[in-house]
Design an enzyme around this catalytic site. Sequence first.
Site, short mmCIF file in Angstrom:
data_model
loop_
_atom_site.label_atom_id
_atom_site.label_comp_id
_atom_site.label_asym_id
_atom_site.label_seq_id
_atom_site.Cartn_x
_atom_site.Cartn_y
_atom_site.Cartn_z
N THR A 1 0.85 -1.20 0.00
CA THR A 1 0.00 0.00 0.00
C THR A 1 0.88 1.25 0.00
O THR A 1 0.62 2.21 -0.73
CB THR A 1 -0.91 0.02 1.24
OG1 THR A 1 -1.69 -1.17 1.23
CG2 THR A 1 -1.84 1.22 1.21
N PHE B 1 0.17 9.61 -8.03
CA PHE B 1 0.05 8.18 -7.76
C PHE B 1 -0.46 7.39 -8.95
O PHE B 1 -0.90 7.94 -9.91
CB PHE B 1 -0.84 7.97 -6.55
CG PHE B 1 -0.40 8.81 -5.40
CD1 PHE B 1 0.92 8.78 -4.99
CD2 PHE B 1 -1.26 9.69 -4.80
CE1 PHE B 1 1.35 9.58 -3.97
CE2 PHE B 1 -0.82 10.50 -3.77
CZ PHE B 1 0.47 10.44 -3.35
N TRP C 1 2.51 1.65 -3.38
CA TRP C 1 1.53 2.08 -4.38
C TRP C 1 1.46 3.61 -4.44
O TRP C 1 1.26 4.20 -5.49
CB TRP C 1 0.15 1.51 -4.04
CG TRP C 1 -0.90 1.88 -5.04
CD1 TRP C 1 -1.22 1.21 -6.19
CD2 TRP C 1 -1.79 3.02 -5.00
NE1 TRP C 1 -2.23 1.85 -6.86
CE2 TRP C 1 -2.59 2.96 -6.15
CE3 TRP C 1 -1.97 4.06 -4.10
CZ2 TRP C 1 -3.58 3.91 -6.43
CZ3 TRP C 1 -2.96 5.01 -4.37
CH2 TRP C 1 -3.74 4.93 -5.52
N HIS C 2 1.66 4.24 -3.28
CA HIS C 2 1.53 5.70 -3.23
C HIS C 2 2.71 6.43 -3.84
O HIS C 2 2.61 7.61 -4.13
CB HIS C 2 1.31 6.17 -1.79
CG HIS C 2 -0.08 5.95 -1.31
ND1 HIS C 2 -0.50 4.76 -0.78
CD2 HIS C 2 -1.16 6.75 -1.31
CE1 HIS C 2 -1.79 4.85 -0.47
NE2 HIS C 2 -2.21 6.05 -0.79
N GLY C 3 3.81 5.75 -4.03
CA GLY C 3 4.91 6.43 -4.67
C GLY C 3 6.19 5.63 -4.59
O GLY C 3 6.36 4.78 -3.72
#
Lengths: 389, 470
Positions: B316, B470, B319-321
């Site tokens: 997670t 993102f 996924w954001h960066g």
Amino acid sequence: MEETQKKNRKRKLKIQGCVAMCFWACIGILAIGNVLVPNKKASDSENRSLTQRPRLTVSALQTGTFMQQYESYLSDQFVARDVWVNLSVSLGKLAGNRENNGIFLGKKNQLIEDVVTPDKEALQANLDAINTFAQTNPDIPVSMALVPTTASIWKDKLPALATVADQKTYIRSVQKKVGDQVAWIDAAAALEAHRDEKIFYKTDHHWTSLGAYYVFQGCGDALGIQSSTSTSFTPYAVSTSFNGVLSSESGYARNEKEEIDIYVPIGDDIEVIVNFVEEQKKRTSIYDSSKLETKDQYGVFLGGNSPLIDIKTTANSTRRLLVFKDSYANCFLPFLTPYFREIVVVDPRYYGGTAEDLLTTYNITDTLFLYNANTFFRDNNISGVLTGE
Amino acid sequence: MVFSSVSFLFAFLPITILLYFVVPEKCKNIVLLICSLLFYAWGEPVYVFLMMLSIGFNYVIGLNIESDRKDAQRAKADIIFAVVVNLSLLAFFKYYGFLVSNLNAVLPFDIPYRELDLPIGISFYTFQAMSYVIDVYRNKVKVQHSLLKFGVYISMFPQLIAGPIVQYSDIEKQLEKRTVNMTKLGDGVLYFIRGLAKKVIIANSVGLVFSKISGMEFISMSVLTAWLGAISYAFQIYFDFSGYSDMAIGLGKMFGFEFMKNFDYPYTSRSVTEFWRRWHISLSRWFREYVYIPLGGNRKGKQRTIINLLIVWGLTGLWHGANWTFICWGLYYGVILILERFVFYKFVERLPNAVRHLYTMVLVLIGWVFFFSPDLGYAGSYIGVMFGIGAKGLVDRQFWFLLLTNWVLYILAGLGSTTVGFYWLDRIVYNYHNGQGRREVACVVYTAMFLITVAYLISETFNPFLYFRF
């Protein structure tokens, strides 16, 4: 029970329908307005030129620059743009906002630009260059004035609780570093002594002619001019409708109108010929009254900033002064015309040549550095012009 | 294109809606697809082809899985191939630079690389496409035979670039048949105006305070200023992202779609577990559905559950960066959630509500510091200042000035992030006691909100969506 619920639901839907109609009506009216209202070249209130419709090319589409420019075109040319900007600024003010774009909205609508903290490397390079310049030309006296800005002299007019960096300390440290070969003009003390008078504009970052006059009165020793003749000056208002750059940049105090004064020497009539060297233009006045018809009314002094201006005067003197300066000097130089036969004015931000050339070309006898603290601490061009690098 | 832009509001949106409502039923999907591709191409004139490639690929894989259905081996090969290709595309465009720069730090030689621009929304649409192929494989949804409808599902502009992450199963029926009418259009408008106001009026304004504070040097930052900075960021990201989701839901309704809600007042949570049930719901749901449960979830014992949770939260974060700060941010939550679940859940439950709120918010704010920091060193120093290490005292004039000149904004943001704000707005517009709606009031309130938004939008030249990265 179920009946009323059903009814309520229906009413709710009806309400949504109404809101939606208002929404689409607003969008429709504004969209059509944007198409119908002709494009403007520039915005007076914002003091900048506005984005025009971008040209459609394959490469601009590919890189996306077309889309970015199109968005800023639509935003810049939005119907009644000023009204929208005023609305958002007013709402911000209502909500307690007192700072926009680095400009404080102080007490009684006084606009104050934040203090610039020096860029250490550029500052050191500039100071080294000034010192070297003074040492290599020992026959030419060098004087220097660093003028504090509104935020420093009128700290008490900042909005409640606002803090700015201590500009006077920065100025003192420059004074220490330039040493004895530079005659220091204490502009801070002169302005501090008259802090209750209108020495700065309300809506502009410049000092007023009055502020410049007080510093001029204190600079006799440094420039060596008091003994020869002592001229007195009278002020004339040339404008009462000035609304300055800080107002354009922040959106605050757009309705504030200010007076611009010029100070004219009494008695001996000094004639001048002002030569804008790079523009190849000549005038017979250091004032440019056509600027009073524009937004940039401070441009009445010397017609704004030029790379190199050569002012020849009929003053009874043999001295020729070279001035390195920013726009603060523009309203200061008129006070010097009775004392120098020629004043060569360089703005290093725009000038490409070197100081060495100027010294020989114009047979310079005196040098003055005149800056406001904010531009000086931001500037990285002075050393370039002085060292020729 | 972004929703909060003049070109979208005053050109793209009205034209698209007009076209969509004028054309007959069977052409509506075509209009929506073409407009969505134009919408995406306006921001990504080159990468739009990448998205079309992704649409084509996943569409064909769906068909393949259907025809290989009888042969379990081949169907399995299909799905593995699909997942690998989808993840590789994402990895190449989003993580390649990060990966190589980390390898270079470890390896004795340098691998040359060029940082690629991140295609907007790739994380969102890749996840949506994967939800489709995986569900087709699991027989949860029927295969989509129409390339048009599948194209609409992936590229539909309301949710294309910043979510919510709509799973194919949620929307399968709506792609075939949906009601498009004036009532839904009206409902959608209300959602849209609220979302736009959240983004332009609140998120952008607190964003200015945040960038001012985060631009300060640590030695001139007091403890309370640091906390104010974290709070400003918390408001900025919430109003930015939930505003975007509201606009997406509103636009979806205009076109006859119903999307699930993505935020449910996360800052009212009384535990971090609850926070993640209310924050970015569609993302947590995706990870739950396609990573956590397939890994075995919590059915394989405590140890395995903990490992699974750490995997999910590490992903997670990632996924954001493509940055260690995001991975730390994810793992930080993973650890807290594990602790809440196995260690101090009972203890937390017994605390008074106010303390539970405070506990949750402090942890969430610290989490945001990881999230907004450019690197871990910055995050460490910032958190240090929050707790007095290297700070310029507890409080200074700068803090009071920022608070004094923005207090209305913080009150608005506070109300808006709890149920109170919406409750009041709703009660102003509808009088439930006597069953009367206040039509004129509603029109004035919402129109004013929209016009103020336009004023804010015109006055600023720059307004990035945070979730664009993102």
